[in-house]
Design a protein around this motif. Structure first.
Motif, PDB file in Angstrom:
ATOM      1  N   ARG A 128       0.821  -1.211   0.000  1.00  0.00           N
ATOM      2  CA  ARG A 128       0.000   0.000   0.000  1.00  0.00           C
ATOM      3  C   ARG A 128       0.859   1.268   0.000  1.00  0.00           C
ATOM      4  NH1 ARG A 128      -5.584  -0.803   1.515  1.00  0.00           N
ATOM      5  NH2 ARG A 128      -6.008  -3.041   1.660  1.00  0.00           N
ATOM      6  N   LEU A 129       2.051   1.185   0.559  1.00  0.00           N
ATOM      7  CA  LEU A 129       2.956   2.335   0.505  1.00  0.00           C
ATOM      8  C   LEU A 129       3.465   2.558  -0.920  1.00  0.00           C
ATOM      9  CD1 LEU A 129       5.140   1.904   3.714  1.00  0.00           C
ATOM     10  CD2 LEU A 129       3.202   3.435   3.366  1.00  0.00           C
ATOM     11  N   ALA A 130       3.654   1.465  -1.656  1.00  0.00           N
ATOM     12  CA  ALA A 130       3.982   1.504  -3.092  1.00  0.00           C
ATOM     13  C   ALA A 130       5.209   2.355  -3.402  1.00  0.00           C
ATOM     14  CB  ALA A 130       2.777   1.996  -3.893  1.00  0.00           C
ATOM     15  N   VAL A 131       6.307   2.076  -2.701  1.00  0.00           N
ATOM     16  CA  VAL A 131       7.573   2.742  -3.028  1.00  0.00           C
ATOM     17  C   VAL A 131       8.180   2.020  -4.220  1.00  0.00           C
ATOM     18  CG1 VAL A 131       9.891   3.334  -2.227  1.00  0.00           C
ATOM     19  CG2 VAL A 131       7.936   3.418  -0.644  1.00  0.00           C
ATOM     20  N   PRO A 132       8.411   2.705  -5.343  1.00  0.00           N
ATOM     21  CA  PRO A 132       8.903   2.036  -6.554  1.00  0.00           C
ATOM     22  C   PRO A 132      10.211   1.290  -6.318  1.00  0.00           C
ATOM     23  CG  PRO A 132       8.189   4.268  -7.062  1.00  0.00           C
ATOM     24  CD  PRO A 132       8.188   4.154  -5.562  1.00  0.00           C
ATOM     25  N   GLU A 133      10.256   0.050  -6.810  1.00  0.00           N
ATOM     26  CA  GLU A 133      11.455  -0.793  -6.809  1.00  0.00           C
ATOM     27  C   GLU A 133      11.827  -1.357  -5.439  1.00  0.00           C
ATOM     28  OE1 GLU A 133      12.234  -1.459  -9.732  1.00  0.00           O
ATOM     29  OE2 GLU A 133      11.369   0.272 -10.767  1.00  0.00           O
ATOM     30  N   VAL A 134      11.036  -1.112  -4.419  1.00  0.00           N
ATOM     31  CA  VAL A 134      11.386  -1.615  -3.091  1.00  0.00           C
ATOM     32  C   VAL A 134      10.191  -2.351  -2.502  1.00  0.00           C
ATOM     33  CG1 VAL A 134      12.341  -1.067  -0.824  1.00  0.00           C
ATOM     34  CG2 VAL A 134      12.876   0.394  -2.774  1.00  0.00           C
ATOM     35  N   THR A 135      10.160  -3.673  -2.689  1.00  0.00           N
ATOM     36  CA  THR A 135       9.072  -4.476  -2.140  1.00  0.00           C
ATOM     37  C   THR A 135       9.466  -5.157  -0.836  1.00  0.00           C
ATOM     38  OG1 THR A 135       9.738  -6.489  -3.322  1.00  0.00           O
ATOM     39  CG2 THR A 135       8.276  -4.958  -4.481  1.00  0.00           C
ATOM     40  N   THR A 136      10.747  -5.238  -0.551  1.00  0.00           N
ATOM     41  CA  THR A 136      11.392  -5.823   0.639  1.00  0.00           C
ATOM     42  C   THR A 136      11.394  -7.349   0.677  1.00  0.00           C
ATOM     43  OG1 THR A 136       9.512  -5.887   2.228  1.00  0.00           O
ATOM     44  CG2 THR A 136      10.710  -3.784   1.989  1.00  0.00           C
ATOM     45  N   THR A 137      10.624  -8.019  -0.163  1.00  0.00           N
ATOM     46  CA  THR A 137      10.623  -9.486  -0.119  1.00  0.00           C
ATOM     47  C   THR A 137      10.775 -10.160  -1.484  1.00  0.00           C
ATOM     48  OG1 THR A 137       8.204  -9.510  -0.184  1.00  0.00           O
ATOM     49  CG2 THR A 137       9.231  -9.664   1.990  1.00  0.00           C
TER      50      THR A 137
END
Length: 232
Positions: A145-154
């Motif tokens: 939901r934060l939707a930071v491009p290129e950073v999904t963390t998993t």
């Protein structure tokens, strides 16, 4: 013809926080796969594949373990999704997710400690799987939901795809190359550290370190002025 405004670039503190969470994902899945009997608790794509292996009768894989992880992950994601309906602050979403992740991982570390660092069989195995997967479900729902491009963390599949497809070799201009490569490096480092700790110390220490790292990072993020950019 109107165009939607370009979202602001994430702050350095947010990117640093998400990088720590990416390292943590590598550590968690190292412990999960090596110590919980070939199951993932952060990477659900891999878990679906492992479930297929188990269903086909491959040795060393468990349908029950994979389903426990998937079910607990989905429950955590649903809880986080419900939370975002009632909390308007994106900053609080992430703080809540990190507090939950740190807490549930800490409980998993305690379960491991009471079993001398071995959680490969019996109820401790399923308890740790459920705790870690629930925490990761909460986190993944929040990060989505934060939707930071290129950073999904998993998940790194699309990150790797973008790195290659947008490279100068493919005729692109290497957008966000630093963010993409740092995410890949963070996951690799986390997997290495998690595996090293597990192979030499058992499951308790890596899980305890993960819990502490997430709680400390979450506290620093919550206290930073830059974190308020999420609600700007």
């Amino acid at each position: 013809m109107s165009t939607s405004p370009t979202p602001p670039e994430p702050s350095r503190i947010l990117l640093a926080t998400l990088t720590v969470l990416t390292v943590v994902s590598g550590m968690v899945d190292a412990v999960s796969y090596l110590g919980l009997g070939h199951v993932f608790t952060a990477n659900m794509t891999g878990n679906i594949v492992l479930l297929g292996f188990a269903a086909a009768g491959a040795k060393g894989f468990s349908i029950a373990a994979s389903l426990t992880s998937l079910g607990s992950f989905l429950l955590g994601a649903a809880v986080a999704g419900r939370m975002t309906l009632h909390v308007g602050s994106r900053r609080l979403w992430l703080v809540f997710a990190m507090a939950a992740e740190g807490g549930f991982t800490g409980v998993a570390a305690v379960v491991s400690a009471f079993n001398s660092g071995s959680v490969s069989t019996g109820w401790p195995r399923y308890a740790v799987i459920a705790l870690l997967a629930f925490a990761m479900g909460v986190r993944n729902s929040t990060i989505r939901r934060l939707a930071v491009p290129e950073v999904t963390t998993t998940v790194l599949t699309m990150t790797l795809t973008g790195l290659a497809a947008d490279s100068s070799l493919a005729g692109g201009h290497n957008p966000r190359i630093a963010r993409r490569t740092s995410a890949i490096a963070a996951m690799l480092v986390g997997a290495f550290v998690g595996a090293e700790l597990f192979l030499h110390q058992g499951a308790t220490w890596p899980l305890a370190i993960v819990a502490a790292a997430v709680l400390v990072t979450g506290t620093l993020f919550a206290a930073s002025r830059a974190s308020r950019q999420l609600d700007a």
